[in-house]
Design an enzyme around this catalytic site. Structure first.
Site, PDB file in Angstrom:
ATOM      1  N   GLU A  40      42.847 -28.911  12.058  1.00  0.00           N
ATOM      2  CA  GLU A  40      44.692 -29.918  12.085  1.00  0.00           C
ATOM      3  C   GLU A  40      45.892 -28.870  12.249  1.00  0.00           C
ATOM      4  OE1 GLU A  40      45.685 -32.600   9.009  1.00  0.00           O
ATOM      5  OE2 GLU A  40      43.653 -33.180   8.986  1.00  0.00           O
ATOM      6  N   GLU A  54      36.944 -34.979   7.674  1.00  0.00           N
ATOM      7  CA  GLU A  54      37.535 -35.091   6.569  1.00  0.00           C
ATOM      8  C   GLU A  54      38.023 -36.761   6.601  1.00  0.00           C
ATOM      9  OE1 GLU A  54      41.317 -33.659   5.592  1.00  0.00           O
ATOM     10  OE2 GLU A  54      40.632 -31.415   5.812  1.00  0.00           O
TER      11      GLU A  54
HETATM   12  C1  BGP Z   1      44.031 -32.655   5.858  1.00  0.00           C
HETATM   13  C2  BGP Z   1      44.263 -31.741   5.416  1.00  0.00           C
HETATM   14  C3  BGP Z   1      43.917 -30.876   4.271  1.00  0.00           C
HETATM   15  C4  BGP Z   1      44.088 -32.213   3.237  1.00  0.00           C
HETATM   16  C5  BGP Z   1      44.471 -34.328   3.500  1.00  0.00           C
HETATM   17  C6  BGP Z   1      44.863 -34.889   2.532  1.00  0.00           C
HETATM   18  O1  BGP Z   1      45.981 -33.485   6.358  1.00  0.00           O
HETATM   19  O2  BGP Z   1      43.353 -31.176   6.015  1.00  0.00           O
HETATM   20  O3  BGP Z   1      44.208 -29.914   3.987  1.00  0.00           O
HETATM   21  O4  BGP Z   1      45.138 -31.429   2.293  1.00  0.00           O
HETATM   22  O5  BGP Z   1      44.664 -33.887   4.448  1.00  0.00           O
HETATM   23  O6  BGP Z   1      46.287 -34.500   2.781  1.00  0.00           O
HETATM   24  P1  BGP Z   1      47.305 -34.903   2.164  1.00  0.00           P
HETATM   25  O7  BGP Z   1      47.101 -33.456   0.868  1.00  0.00           O
HETATM   26  O8  BGP Z   1      48.107 -34.137   2.653  1.00  0.00           O
HETATM   27  O9  BGP Z   1      47.389 -35.505   1.082  1.00  0.00           O
END
Ligand code: BGP
Length: 462
Positions: free
Chosen positions: A165, A366
């Site tokens: 990302e 993800e």
């Molecule tokens: C994505 C990232 C992860 C993880 C996930 C969940 O953007 O790649 O690292 O953190 O989001 O989001 P958050 O942790 O902001 O709730």
């Protein structure tokens, strides 16, 4: 029964900075540092120091991952752990030993390791000395770090990704103030987006120059492809959606797959006087070093409408002068995280890749649902009964399956995340794992969704 393609990846993703803990790390990354100076910014003041203790607990963690049916796992190597001297790229022998043990254990547990190189975790010294990704020198240092990783672990790791990302780095650090150094600087943001693209292409170039492809290894990038939907079909809303799509998605997707930036985006940045600085050889490097496969992170759609304020209003340049967020009435939301739930987008992503991006091999790198205070769902047997997560995954898989049936070349699905892990400013507020983690005792327990996922993986469908 929805059956998925043969050898489909059923797995999950985490990252070094969110799971390992800071133990024995020589350098601080931007998050380690941010927590040192402003712990109050982090939920409940919990920092990355212990995270989910993967550094000490990796054997137990990996065997739990196996138990939930995972056949593949993505994590990342921390630059701030592996490299001792950031200028000359000498390696830290403890770190080499640690990552060797981790990779070997992943393989022993029957999982395919997918290793990512940059998950928001720039060593902070490189920001303080050079302005981080604003600097070409940092691009080259990153390539040196990547080469070390390929050299040390490329005999066993077949799947690599350059960034996770990268747009989040641009937005969090340079536009919307959710990652250190919390700047608001559109011009720098544009330059950083360019350098992250260049760094990825240069790492791909190094990978191929080292003969990694001949060894059967592949390299890709992980992008948060949040599809853009316009609030209506009016000209203004459609225009807003087109520009949002250019900025949020095509900025990284087009160079990675087509080897060049979208012309319309370049024209817009030139018109606005914020275009990036380049050097002569860059366009060839970007053109010649496109990726082998794509990872797509998807959480929620992006809905936009025409901006309330005219884009040529007086003020400093920001990309979102061209679009405003649109909160669609009646949308379904995960209220804990504040993100809309829209599983149909999985299908739209699959078709977009098939029709517009060479139908490149891709996987969902993800997807997931962060829920707070999951103890409220503990059942009589002590297991967290996260039926909402099972429903969430099922719905996303159903739409993904339709996309695959329509011919999209998707080879896997990874949840965020195997074991509840540390999540940036939200720390441990929202839990995403198949496996819960008591952060006071570090006791890890499989949730109902973990047992369910195992059956999906065993049946290659549901
Ligand atoms: C994505 C990232 C992860 C993880 C996930 C969940 O953007 O790649 O690292 O953190 O989001 O989001 P958050 O942790 O902001 O709730």
């Amino acid at each position: 029964m929805k059956e998925f393609p043969k050898k489909f990846w059923w797995g999950a993703a985490t990252s070094g900075p969110q799971s390992e803990g800071r133990f024995h790390k020589k350098h601080a990354n931007v998050f380690d540092y941010h927590y040192e100076i402003e712990p109050e910014k982090f939920y409940d003041q919990v920092g990355p120091d212990t995270a989910s203790n993967f550094y000490n607990d990796y054997q137990n963690d990996l065997s739990l991952m196996k138990k939930v049916g995972m056949n593949s796992l993505r994590t990342s190597i921390q630059w701030s752990r592996l490299i001792d001297d950031l200028e000359t790229n000498t390696v830290n022998s403890d770190a080499v030993d640690f990552y060797n043990r981790v990779i070997d254990t992943i393989i022993e547990q029957g999982m395919v390791p997918v290793i990512n190189l940059h998950h928001f975790d720039l060593p902070v010294e490189l920001y303080h000395k050079y302005g981080g990704w604003e600097s070409r020198h940092v691009v080259d240092l990153f390539v040196g770090f990547a080469q070390k990783c390929f050299e040390l672990f490329g005999d066993r790791v077949k799947f690599w990704t350059t960034h996770n990302e990268p747009m989040v780095v641009v937005e969090g650090e340079y536009l919307f103030q959710f990652h250190y150094p919390n700047l608001v600087d559109g011009k720098k943001a544009v330059q950083v987006a360019y350098h992250l693209n260049l760094a990825s292409a240069k790492a791909v170039q190094a990978f191929r120059a080292m003969g990694m492809s001949e060894q059967g290894n592949q390299i890709g990038i992980v992008l948060n492809l949040t599809p853009t939907y316009s609030a209506s079909d009016t000209e203004g809303d459609l225009e807003a959606a087109r520009i949002a799509e250019l900025w949020n998605n095509k900025m990284f997707l087009e160079p990675a797959i087509w080897g060049h930036f979208p012309e319309e985006l370049e024209k817009l940045l030139i018109k606005d006087g914020v275009i990036w600085q380049t050097e002569a050889e860059d366009s060839t490097i970007i053109a010649e070093n496109t990726i082998d496969f794509l990872g797509v992170n998807f959480y929620h759609p992006n809905r936009v409408k025409a901006p309330d304020v005219a884009p040529n209003s007086v003020g400093s340049w920001m990309p979102d002068r061209y679009y405003d967020n649109f909160d669609m009435p009646g949308r379904r939301v995960n209220l804990d995280r504040g993100w809309e739930i829209y599983p149909e987008a999985m299908y739209d992503i699959a078709i977009n890749i098939k029709d517009n991006y060479k139908n490149i091999p891709w996987y969902v790198s993800e997807n997931g649902m962060g829920v707070s205070n999951e103890d409220r769902f503990i059942g009589v047997n002590g297991v967290i009964e996260d039926d909402y997560r099972i429903d969430f995954v099922k719905e996303h898989l159903e739409w993904l399956h339709k996309g695959i049936e329509a011919g999209s070349n998707c080879f896997g699905y990874h949840m965020w995340t195997p074991i509840d892990c540390w999540s940036w400013l939200n720390a441990y507020k929202n839990r995403y794992g198949f496996i819960s983690n008591n952060i006071h005792t570090q006791v890890k327990t499989i949730k109902k969704s973990g047992y369910w996922f195992r059956t999906v993986s065993e049946n290659n469908g549901f």
